[in-house]
Design a protein around this motif. Structure first.
Motif, mmCIF file in Angstrom:
data_model
loop_
_atom_site.group_PDB
_atom_site.id
_atom_site.type_symbol
_atom_site.label_atom_id
_atom_site.label_comp_id
_atom_site.label_asym_id
_atom_site.label_seq_id
_atom_site.Cartn_x
_atom_site.Cartn_y
_atom_site.Cartn_z
ATOM 1 N N ARG A 73 0.824 -1.210 0.000
ATOM 2 C CA ARG A 73 0.000 0.000 0.000
ATOM 3 C C ARG A 73 0.860 1.263 0.000
ATOM 4 N NH1 ARG A 73 -2.629 -4.082 2.415
ATOM 5 N NH2 ARG A 73 -4.853 -4.307 1.989
ATOM 6 N N GLY A 74 2.110 1.110 -0.341
ATOM 7 C CA GLY A 74 2.940 2.286 -0.558
ATOM 8 C C GLY A 74 3.850 2.681 0.589
ATOM 9 N N TRP A 75 3.989 1.832 1.593
ATOM 10 C CA TRP A 75 4.878 2.149 2.702
ATOM 11 C C TRP A 75 6.082 1.219 2.630
ATOM 12 C CZ3 TRP A 75 3.606 6.195 6.070
ATOM 13 C CH2 TRP A 75 2.346 6.770 5.835
ATOM 14 N N SER A 76 7.207 1.699 3.173
ATOM 15 C CA SER A 76 8.449 0.941 3.034
ATOM 16 C C SER A 76 8.375 -0.417 3.706
ATOM 17 C CB SER A 76 9.611 1.714 3.652
ATOM 18 O OG SER A 76 9.843 2.844 2.906
ATOM 19 N N GLU A 77 9.170 -1.325 3.126
ATOM 20 C CA GLU A 77 9.282 -2.665 3.679
ATOM 21 C C GLU A 77 9.873 -2.610 5.098
ATOM 22 O OE1 GLU A 77 10.990 -5.940 1.033
ATOM 23 O OE2 GLU A 77 12.731 -5.148 2.115
ATOM 24 N N ARG A 78 10.859 -1.720 5.290
ATOM 25 C CA ARG A 78 11.510 -1.593 6.601
ATOM 26 C C ARG A 78 11.128 -0.263 7.227
ATOM 27 N NH1 ARG A 78 15.829 -5.957 6.721
ATOM 28 N NH2 ARG A 78 15.493 -6.801 4.624
ATOM 29 N N GLY A 79 11.008 -0.256 8.523
ATOM 30 C CA GLY A 79 10.572 0.984 9.190
ATOM 31 C C GLY A 79 11.330 1.311 10.458
ATOM 32 N N PRO A 80 12.676 1.560 10.353
ATOM 33 C CA PRO A 80 13.386 2.018 11.554
ATOM 34 C C PRO A 80 12.919 3.425 11.930
ATOM 35 C CG PRO A 80 14.848 2.111 9.646
ATOM 36 C CD PRO A 80 13.562 1.470 9.174
ATOM 37 N N ILE A 81 12.794 3.696 13.216
ATOM 38 C CA ILE A 81 12.286 5.000 13.670
ATOM 39 C C ILE A 81 13.338 6.079 13.454
ATOM 40 C CG2 ILE A 81 11.497 6.300 15.689
ATOM 41 C CD1 ILE A 81 10.277 3.667 16.738
ATOM 42 N N LYS A 82 12.898 7.188 12.854
ATOM 43 C CA LYS A 82 13.807 8.312 12.621
ATOM 44 C C LYS A 82 13.907 9.179 13.880
ATOM 45 C CE LYS A 82 12.741 8.560 7.691
ATOM 46 N NZ LYS A 82 12.168 9.375 6.600
ATOM 47 N N THR A 83 15.062 9.796 14.055
ATOM 48 C CA THR A 83 15.257 10.706 15.191
ATOM 49 C C THR A 83 14.270 11.870 15.084
ATOM 50 O OG1 THR A 83 17.589 10.122 15.250
ATOM 51 C CG2 THR A 83 16.949 12.165 16.374
ATOM 52 N N ALA A 84 13.604 12.158 16.206
ATOM 53 C CA ALA A 84 12.585 13.212 16.185
ATOM 54 C C ALA A 84 12.645 14.016 17.477
ATOM 55 C CB ALA A 84 11.197 12.587 16.031
ATOM 56 N N SER A 85 12.257 15.271 17.389
ATOM 57 C CA SER A 85 12.147 16.099 18.592
ATOM 58 C C SER A 85 10.948 17.012 18.432
ATOM 59 C CB SER A 85 13.425 16.901 18.822
ATOM 60 O OG SER A 85 13.781 17.633 17.659
ATOM 61 N N ARG A 86 10.350 17.359 19.562
ATOM 62 C CA ARG A 86 9.088 18.097 19.526
ATOM 63 C C ARG A 86 9.074 19.154 20.626
ATOM 64 N NH1 ARG A 86 4.503 14.064 20.615
ATOM 65 N NH2 ARG A 86 4.665 14.579 22.819
ATOM 66 N N ILE A 87 8.582 20.319 20.278
ATOM 67 C CA ILE A 87 8.389 21.373 21.273
ATOM 68 C C ILE A 87 6.968 21.211 21.819
ATOM 69 C CG2 ILE A 87 8.213 23.873 21.634
ATOM 70 C CD1 ILE A 87 10.183 24.183 19.230
ATOM 71 N N ASP A 88 6.843 20.987 23.134
ATOM 72 C CA ASP A 88 5.505 20.873 23.742
ATOM 73 C C ASP A 88 5.017 22.233 24.221
ATOM 74 O OD1 ASP A 88 5.454 18.117 23.407
ATOM 75 O OD2 ASP A 88 6.298 17.717 25.386
ATOM 76 N N VAL A 89 5.928 23.009 24.858
ATOM 77 C CA VAL A 89 5.582 24.351 25.338
ATOM 78 C C VAL A 89 6.703 25.322 25.005
ATOM 79 C CG1 VAL A 89 3.983 23.845 27.212
ATOM 80 C CG2 VAL A 89 6.452 23.680 27.638
ATOM 81 N N PRO A 90 6.436 26.584 24.703
ATOM 82 C CA PRO A 90 5.100 27.109 24.434
ATOM 83 C C PRO A 90 4.599 26.601 23.087
ATOM 84 C CG PRO A 90 6.755 28.790 24.007
ATOM 85 C CD PRO A 90 7.494 27.589 24.512
ATOM 86 N N ARG A 91 3.278 26.415 23.008
ATOM 87 C CA ARG A 91 2.735 25.861 21.773
ATOM 88 C C ARG A 91 1.779 26.853 21.129
ATOM 89 N NH1 ARG A 91 3.175 20.104 20.012
ATOM 90 N NH2 ARG A 91 2.884 20.379 17.826
ATOM 91 N N ARG A 92 0.819 27.343 21.890
ATOM 92 C CA ARG A 92 -0.074 28.344 21.312
ATOM 93 C C ARG A 92 -0.468 29.365 22.373
ATOM 94 N NH1 ARG A 92 -3.588 23.953 21.865
ATOM 95 N NH2 ARG A 92 -3.238 23.155 19.786
ATOM 96 N N GLY A 93 -1.047 30.433 21.944
ATOM 97 C CA GLY A 93 -1.416 31.475 22.897
ATOM 98 C C GLY A 93 -0.221 32.368 23.159
ATOM 99 N N PRO A 94 -0.457 33.624 23.442
ATOM 100 C CA PRO A 94 0.647 34.540 23.686
ATOM 101 C C PRO A 94 1.373 34.197 24.994
ATOM 102 C CG PRO A 94 -1.482 35.679 23.846
ATOM 103 C CD PRO A 94 -1.777 34.254 23.550
ATOM 104 N N VAL A 95 2.686 34.476 25.003
ATOM 105 C CA VAL A 95 3.543 34.221 26.152
ATOM 106 C C VAL A 95 3.909 35.573 26.763
ATOM 107 C CG1 VAL A 95 5.829 33.346 26.802
ATOM 108 C CG2 VAL A 95 4.478 32.161 25.067
ATOM 109 N N ASP A 96 3.981 35.639 28.103
ATOM 110 C CA ASP A 96 4.409 36.887 28.735
ATOM 111 C C ASP A 96 5.916 37.073 28.553
ATOM 112 O OD1 ASP A 96 1.887 37.542 29.620
ATOM 113 O OD2 ASP A 96 2.103 36.453 31.517
ATOM 114 N N ALA A 97 6.322 38.308 28.282
ATOM 115 C CA ALA A 97 7.748 38.597 28.142
ATOM 116 C C ALA A 97 8.461 38.301 29.454
ATOM 117 C CB ALA A 97 7.931 40.056 27.734
ATOM 118 N N GLY A 98 9.747 37.979 29.354
ATOM 119 C CA GLY A 98 10.534 37.682 30.548
ATOM 120 C C GLY A 98 10.950 36.224 30.579
ATOM 121 N N PRO A 99 11.441 35.750 31.741
ATOM 122 C CA PRO A 99 11.929 34.373 31.814
ATOM 123 C C PRO A 99 10.795 33.376 31.612
ATOM 124 C CG PRO A 99 12.558 35.646 33.773
ATOM 125 C CD PRO A 99 11.589 36.483 33.000
ATOM 126 N N THR A 100 11.001 32.457 30.713
ATOM 127 C CA THR A 100 10.007 31.411 30.465
ATOM 128 C C THR A 100 10.767 30.126 30.151
ATOM 129 O OG1 THR A 100 8.065 30.807 29.161
ATOM 130 C CG2 THR A 100 9.750 32.064 28.038
#
Ligand SMILES: Nc1nc2c(c(=O)[nH]1)N[C@H]1C(S)=C(S)[C@@H](COP(=O)(O)O)O[C@H]1N2
Ligand SMILES: [Mo]
Length: 511
Positions: free
Chosen positions: A394-421
């Protein structure tokens, strides 16, 4: 009160509803009397067949658009198509009854084909759908009984139209009730729910303990361990397969010196281990949440394979689920020293039904579609040259090793207050581990994030970075380095065919 066209469309809808009502009711009754595999519901069979025929771009689109609500979206879409088709057939029958009936029968044949295409389908499984189509066709013919077969002739008078309104409406209601009764009769889940409640996850000699230092506790950051009811779910099963642990068997066969079959008592008598493993779906987009980390309890697959003794030519294990789905896993990933398990426990509980009760595979380092077979019942030792898993054609590779990934969880949405965060998130490179995470604000320098403890290279790793946010619009970007010293690639690729790549970035407004 009802136009001739409206009456004709309603007659079509009534015929369709009656067809499905009869078919679903009979399928439910047959399931009750025959037990073993049950008789597939025609509606579900069509949906299942549709899922099996889904090309990668459509699967991709569905997951991207609807996330894990993709199944609901499919049912709603199917419902709309069915309604339109029935109304259309009603109009066609008004114009020429024979054409309406033939089209009706053709749609019925598609339904029968879908039912028979299900794994383990028996010829008798076609009976409910066939009976439904016959009754539905009679309804369609009956509503059109007074009409001649030429288009010039007017629809019969108001009385007939009123009878269509009342009779058609009533039949549509009866049909829907039949569908509901059929679904209730097929009793999805009751018996197995009780079996799961009674299932005791075995104790292990060396239980996993998660050090407090694996968490950083930044509000909004992903928790290190994912609770079962928050764990993403991806599979092709539209109704959760119900596998009774008392009749469950796992067969190992194919290119082996000796065929082996175990039942639940034998599995549970083996020395069990626990392992922390982060599962990841190949359909996950950069920054997406189709990944989860759990403590799995199970028996190493390598021990079972050792009993069967794979032949030297073998290089793949094709695992099959109770509902006929398959994954092709490199033999090596199941025989080397990583924690590849036949898992029966998830975070100390029996596997939830949706996550594969009573037994599933868990293989660190490989995407789920080539390894994590839920409701597993069969292991065929074979080769990539000879066999392929469900998603490969169905069009997906025969082998599927997991690729290195990183994700930002916060801040994600909504305005952030200026200063240390704090900027925080998670990174993963199962089987290699994460050795560094860096964050960039706009086009600035890459700054090293603080890493949480890494109890195992098979799970994700938490990271955080303090940031003195200045007012304005900013773009935050993250990248990780794996245990081999390889920096995550910037090159963007979509999930198909072998997993998304690229850096995750988020735009934040600072006030
Ligand atoms: N029987 C079965 N097992 C399956 C699948 C499936 O469609 N059917 N999907 C696989 C995929 S693509 C993934 S990502 C994982 C997801 O496991 P989870 O639903 O427990 O998170 O299960 C795998 N095991
Ligand atoms: Mo997946």
């Amino acid at each position: 009160m009802l136009t001739p066209r409206g009456a004709a469309a309603l007659a079509g809808l009534a015929a369709g509803a009656v067809t499905l009502g009869v078919a679903e009711l009979l399928a439910g009754l047959l399931t009750r009397v025959t037990t073993v595999e049950g008789t597939p519901s025609p509606l579900l069979a069509v949906a299942d067949a549709f899922v099996d025929l889904t090309p990668p771009w459509l699967k991709d689109f569905a997951v991207a658009t609807f996330g894990t609500a993709d199944k609901t979206a499919l049912f709603v879409g199917m419902g709309l198509v069915l309604l339109a088709a029935c109304a259309g057939i009603g109009l066609l029958a008004r114009w020429m009854l024979a054409a309406g009936l033939v089209t009706f029968a053709l749609v019925g044949i598609l339904g029968v084909a879908a039912v028979l295409s299900r794994p383990n389908a028996a010829a008798t499984d076609a009976l409910p759908t066939m009976a439904g189509v016959v009754v539905g066709a009679l309804v369609l013919a009956w509503f059109n009984r007074d009409m001649t077969t030429t288009a010039e002739v007017e629809m019969p008078g108001d009385l007939t139209r009123r009878s269509v309104l009342v009779g058609g409406g009533a039949l549509a209601v009866v049909g829907v009730l039949g569908i509901i009764a059929g679904r209730v009769l097929s009793g999805a889940g009751e018996a197995v729910r009780a079996a799961r409640d009674a299932f005791v996850v075995p104790r292990v000699a060396a239980p996993v303990t998660i050090p407090a230092a694996a968490e950083q506790g930044v509000p909004g950051q992903t928790p290190y361990r994912t609770p079962n009811d928050n764990f993403y779910r991806i599979d092709t099963a539209l109704t959760v397969p119900q596998v009774d642990p008392t009749t469950w068997r796992l067969r190992v066969h194919g290119m082996v010196e000796e065929e082996v079959e175990i039942d639940m008592a034998e599995l549970l008598a083996q020395p069990m281990v626990e392992a922390l493993v982060t599962l990841t779906c190949v359909s996950n987009y950069v920054g997406g949440n189709l990944a989860g980390n759990a403590v799995w309890t199970g028996w190493p697959v390598r021990e079972l394979l050792a009993r069967a003794r794979p032949l030297p030519e073998a290089d793949m294990v094709l695992s099959t689920s109770a509902d006929g789905w398959t994954a092709g896993t490199p033999l090596e990933a199941l025989t080397d020293d990583r924690s590849s398990l036949l898992a029966v426990g998830m975070n100390g509980e029996p596997l939830p039904a949706q996550h594969g009760f009573p037994v599933r595979m868990v293989v660190p380092g490989l995407y789920g579609y080539v390894s994590a077979t839920k409701w597993v019942v069969d292991l065929e030792v074979t080769s990539f040259a000879r066999d392929e898993g469900y998603w490969t054609p169905r069009g997906w590779s025969e082998r599927g090793p997991i690729k290195t990934a990183s994700r930002i969880d916060v801040p994600r949405r909504g305005p952030v207050d200026a200063g240390p965060t704090v900027i925080a998130g998670v990174a993963w490179a199962q089987q290699r581990g994460i050795t560094a995470v860096e964050v960039r604000v706009d086009d600035g320098e890459w700054q090293p994030a603080t890493l949480a403890a890494e109890p195992t290279i098979d799970s994700w790793r938490m990271w955080m970075l303090e940031w003195d946010a200045e007012p304005g619009e900013h773009t935050l970007t993250v990248r990780a380095t794996d245990g081999n010293g390889e920096v995550q690639t910037e090159r963007f690729t979509p999930p198909a065919p072998d997993g998304a790549s690229g850096w995750h970035s988020v735009d934040v407004e600072v006030r």
